[in-house]
Each structure stands twice: as C-alpha cells, then as structure tokens.
Write a protein that holds these residues in place. Sequence first.
Motif, short mmCIF file in Angstrom:
data_model
loop_
_atom_site.label_atom_id
_atom_site.label_comp_id
_atom_site.label_asym_id
_atom_site.label_seq_id
_atom_site.Cartn_x
_atom_site.Cartn_y
_atom_site.Cartn_z
N TRP A 1 0.87 -1.18 0.00
CA TRP A 1 0.00 0.00 0.00
C TRP A 1 0.91 1.23 0.00
O TRP A 1 1.81 1.34 0.83
CB TRP A 1 -0.90 0.00 1.24
CG TRP A 1 -1.63 1.31 1.41
CD1 TRP A 1 -1.32 2.32 2.27
CD2 TRP A 1 -2.78 1.75 0.68
NE1 TRP A 1 -2.20 3.35 2.13
CE2 TRP A 1 -3.11 3.04 1.14
CE3 TRP A 1 -3.55 1.20 -0.34
CZ2 TRP A 1 -4.18 3.77 0.64
CZ3 TRP A 1 -4.62 1.94 -0.83
CH2 TRP A 1 -4.92 3.20 -0.34
N THR A 2 0.70 2.12 -0.95
CA THR A 2 1.55 3.32 -1.03
C THR A 2 0.66 4.54 -1.15
O THR A 2 -0.37 4.52 -1.85
CB THR A 2 2.43 3.28 -2.32
OG1 THR A 2 2.78 1.93 -2.59
CG2 THR A 2 3.67 4.12 -2.18
N LEU A 3 1.09 5.61 -0.47
CA LEU A 3 0.39 6.88 -0.60
C LEU A 3 1.13 7.68 -1.67
O LEU A 3 2.33 7.99 -1.50
CB LEU A 3 0.42 7.60 0.75
CG LEU A 3 -0.70 8.59 1.01
CD1 LEU A 3 -2.06 7.99 0.80
CD2 LEU A 3 -0.57 9.15 2.42
N LEU A 4 0.47 7.98 -2.78
CA LEU A 4 1.15 8.68 -3.87
C LEU A 4 1.27 10.18 -3.54
O LEU A 4 0.57 10.68 -2.66
CB LEU A 4 0.40 8.48 -5.19
CG LEU A 4 0.19 7.02 -5.61
CD1 LEU A 4 -0.58 6.94 -6.91
CD2 LEU A 4 1.54 6.30 -5.77
N GLU A 5 2.14 10.87 -4.29
CA GLU A 5 2.40 12.29 -3.98
C GLU A 5 1.16 13.15 -4.10
O GLU A 5 0.97 14.11 -3.36
CB GLU A 5 3.48 12.82 -4.93
CG GLU A 5 4.87 12.56 -4.39
CD GLU A 5 5.94 13.04 -5.33
OE1 GLU A 5 5.62 13.73 -6.31
OE2 GLU A 5 7.11 12.70 -5.08
N ASP A 6 0.29 12.80 -5.07
CA ASP A 6 -0.91 13.63 -5.27
C ASP A 6 -2.05 13.25 -4.34
O ASP A 6 -3.18 13.70 -4.52
CB ASP A 6 -1.37 13.54 -6.74
CG ASP A 6 -1.63 12.10 -7.17
OD1 ASP A 6 -1.56 11.20 -6.30
OD2 ASP A 6 -1.89 11.85 -8.36
N GLY A 7 -1.79 12.42 -3.34
CA GLY A 7 -2.82 12.10 -2.34
C GLY A 7 -3.57 10.82 -2.65
O GLY A 7 -4.37 10.35 -1.83
N ARG A 8 -3.36 10.26 -3.84
CA ARG A 8 -4.07 9.01 -4.15
C ARG A 8 -3.37 7.85 -3.43
O ARG A 8 -2.22 7.97 -3.00
CB ARG A 8 -4.05 8.76 -5.66
CG ARG A 8 -4.90 9.78 -6.42
CD ARG A 8 -4.93 9.51 -7.89
NE ARG A 8 -3.62 9.53 -8.50
CZ ARG A 8 -3.32 8.99 -9.68
NH1 ARG A 8 -4.27 8.39 -10.37
NH2 ARG A 8 -2.09 9.04 -10.18
N GLY A 9 -4.09 6.73 -3.31
CA GLY A 9 -3.51 5.57 -2.63
C GLY A 9 -3.46 4.37 -3.57
O GLY A 9 -4.42 4.13 -4.32
#
Length: 450
Positions: free
Chosen positions: A360-368
Amino acid sequence: MINRWIIFAACLFAGGGLGWWAAAKDGLGLGLLLGAFVWLVLDSLYVGRLLRWLRTEQSKETPADLASTDASPPGLPGVWGEVVDRTRRLLKNRDQQYRESQARLDEFLAAMQASPSGVVLLDAQGRIEWCNQMATQHFGFDAQRDVMQHIGNLVREPAFNAYMASGDFSHDVVIPGNFSTPARPLKLSVHVHGYGKDRKLLLSRDITAVELAEAMRRDFVANVSHEIRTPLTVVSGFIETLQTLPLKEAERSRYLALMAQQSQRMQTLVSDLLTLSRLEGSPFPGANDWMTTSALFAQCEQEARALSVLIAPQGHQLEFEPGPPCEISGIQTELYSAMSNLVTNAVRYTPEGGLVRVSWTLLEDGRGEFKVKDTGPGIAPEHLPRLTERFYRVDRSRSRETGGTGLGLAIVKHVAQRHGAELHIESQPGHGSCFSIIFPAARVRRLQAA
Ligand code: ADP
C-alpha cells in the motif's frame, strides 16, 4: 354603390351643363356624351390601377415577397376605394394564415429533426419527400440531393428491398446501418407506417447497443449454465456410483471428498454471481464510511497464507507491506472482496515457492495505491484487455484446478469503478504480473501516528 351613381350623374350633369352653355339645346346631347366619356375614362383609370396592384400581389410567392411593402394599395375614391380596402384586408388575412401555417410546419419539422429516430417521408411511389438528420446518418442520405430519389435506389440492402416489396409493414426489419463493418457492426431497426394516400412514414432506430446487450446476456446465461453443469455432472455421477456399487470405505471417502470439492466450486460460483449482481444493483458507495488499510491488509494476509498452504505444500514467499497508516472510504465488504481477489489470484497462479508482494503506497498527489506483484507465469499482451470480462480465462485448467470462477477480475473492476478507482494491469509472459488499484485522493486519508 350610391356614390358611383352620384359621380356618374355629376359627370353627366357637368357635361350636359357645359354643352348647354356652349350651344344651348343643340349642345346638350354632345355634352351628356362627353360627361359619360369622362366618367368612363376616370373609371378605367381606377380599374387599371387596381388591376396593376392585384397583379403585383398575385406574383408574390416567397415569405420575403409577402412581407415586402413595395406595392402599397392604391388610394382610390368611391366604390373602387372600398374594393381596394376589402381586397387588402383579405390579402392581409391570407398572409397571416400563410405565416402561421408556415411557422407550424417549421415547428413540426424541427420536432421531427429532434427525434432520436430516423424519419423519412415517402410519397406513393416510394420517393423521398423529406428526411431528418438522424435518417441521413442511418442510411447515408443527403437531405438535399436525395429528395425525390426512390428509396430502393439508395438503400440497397436485400432484406430492406424485400420488406418494401412485400407491403406487409406489421413488423420491422433489421438491416446493417451505414458504415457498418464487421469490426464495428451497426444494426438498424426499420419500420414503415402507412399514412395519407399511399404515403409512407419510415422510422429507423439504432439498435446496435440493444443487440449487443442481448448477445452479452445470451453469452452470460450460456457461460453460467456451462460452469454449473460441469461440477453438477461430476456430483450426480458420483451419487449414482455410490447408490449402485458396493464400494470400499477408502473409495467412498475419496468420492465424497471429490463431491465436496465440486459442490464447493458451485457455491463459490453462485457466491461470485451474487456479488456481481449486488454490485450492479446497489447504490454507489458513500464517502463517510472509513476503514483502515491495516485491517484490510490483515484479512488479505490471513486468507493468502491459508490458501498458499492449501494449494502448495511448500507455500509461497508472501510479503505484505501495509505502508503508512491510512483509511479508505467506501463499502468494506466490496473493498475487501476486490483486494482479496487480486491477492488470491497471485497466490493461485504463482508456482510453489514463488514471490507474492502486496503493498500500500500513498502517492504524492494524495491518491492511494494497492499493489499485488507476483513472479507467476505472466500474461500475454493480447489477453490483457479482456481479463476483466466475465468468465474470461487465459489458462482455463489452472483456473479450475485452483477453484477459480472466471469472475474475480470482473468483480475487482466493478468495485474499482464504484469507488472512483482505476485498475491497472501490467504483465509479461515469464516475468510475473502486477495488478494495482489506485484510489482517488478523496477516498484516502492518512492517519496521524498515535
Ligand atoms: P479466475 O477465477 O479464473 O482466476 P479471474 O477473473 O480472477 O478469474 O482472472 C481471469 C484470468 O486472468 C484468470 O483465469 C487467469 O488466466 C488470469 N490471471 C488473473 N490473475 C493472474 C495472475 N496473477 N497471474 C497470471 N494470470 C492471472
């Protein structure tokens, strides 16, 4: 009318008076004649002006002509003035009626233009009198050029020509539409309705989507029946054997185990079908129910480890990286179903000892991003676009061996769509696969460390 007599009498009187004045009794007759002649000349002059005006009015044909005021009515005295006045009023009424019926016709044609169906008006000989924009698209007509062309010369489809020739218009006829190709088939339903004196109203409807949905429904029913029939045949075969043959205890329990396996398969199939129908019928998930990614991860991990031990005695290398503590909003059962489908697929298709990494990763633009990567056999590129179709399988026997229904990825895609998420699939034969669901920022929030 009385004025006319008065003017005539006045002309006679003036002429007679003039004759009397000029030559007494002898001039009276000539004077009266002169008076009558003057009256006739004047009268002809008025009639001439009136006729000129009427001819101009009669020559007006177009609405623009009718609106023009070039030839204003002549101002004539007496009875001719009244004739002019009444004629002018009559013409005004006629113009008004013409304009009103023209406006009604324009509105009617505009309504026919707005119709989602193609509309063609045919005369008694089958020639096109008028057609709307949709009909030009359906049949490839030119609304101006093809007016008064026979429809049989423009629509060459044999089924259509036979339909027109039969004269039986109680049903419709289905023909390929304009620009229909085998790759992009276009189906038209054409129905003719008689009206007026031998005239015909032809309606065409694009039924490509309806036909496609019907074909999909047929395929779906055939697939479901096939999927259920196979285990059912196995189970009923074993029941018959158990009923008719005296079997040893070991054989009996082996048969019962196989029957249990097949009925489990049917149960999984029915459960997946129900999940799919629930996904299609239930309202979209709200944004107020939040669940932690760690809880979803824990459930997936437990299931993956149990499955791995069950199908591969030496198990797999299973790595779970829950990433930063986050919450996702949506429907928990659906999210779990989607995630667990990806994880169990990776375990099922990866050979014994292979690696399955779930992260599970939190992307830079806030998406997961929920990602499942495996070192399994991979998938050839030509299969990738079709993987989320119901019952589509690359390796049918491997899918069945490991209890697959062919509905897993269809469920994942539905769940992703309902949550505004995207499903990405990357794979190469021999290099494993990577499935990921990317959730929109609005559905993901990071939890602050306690
Ligand atoms: P099934 O129940 O058959 O697994 P799915 O809809 O889950 O159905 O998957 C569709 C097909 O995609 C599978 O039959 C399989 O051929 C292929 N597939 C899915 N996941 C993987 C994977 N991780 N590795 C290789 N092939 C996969």
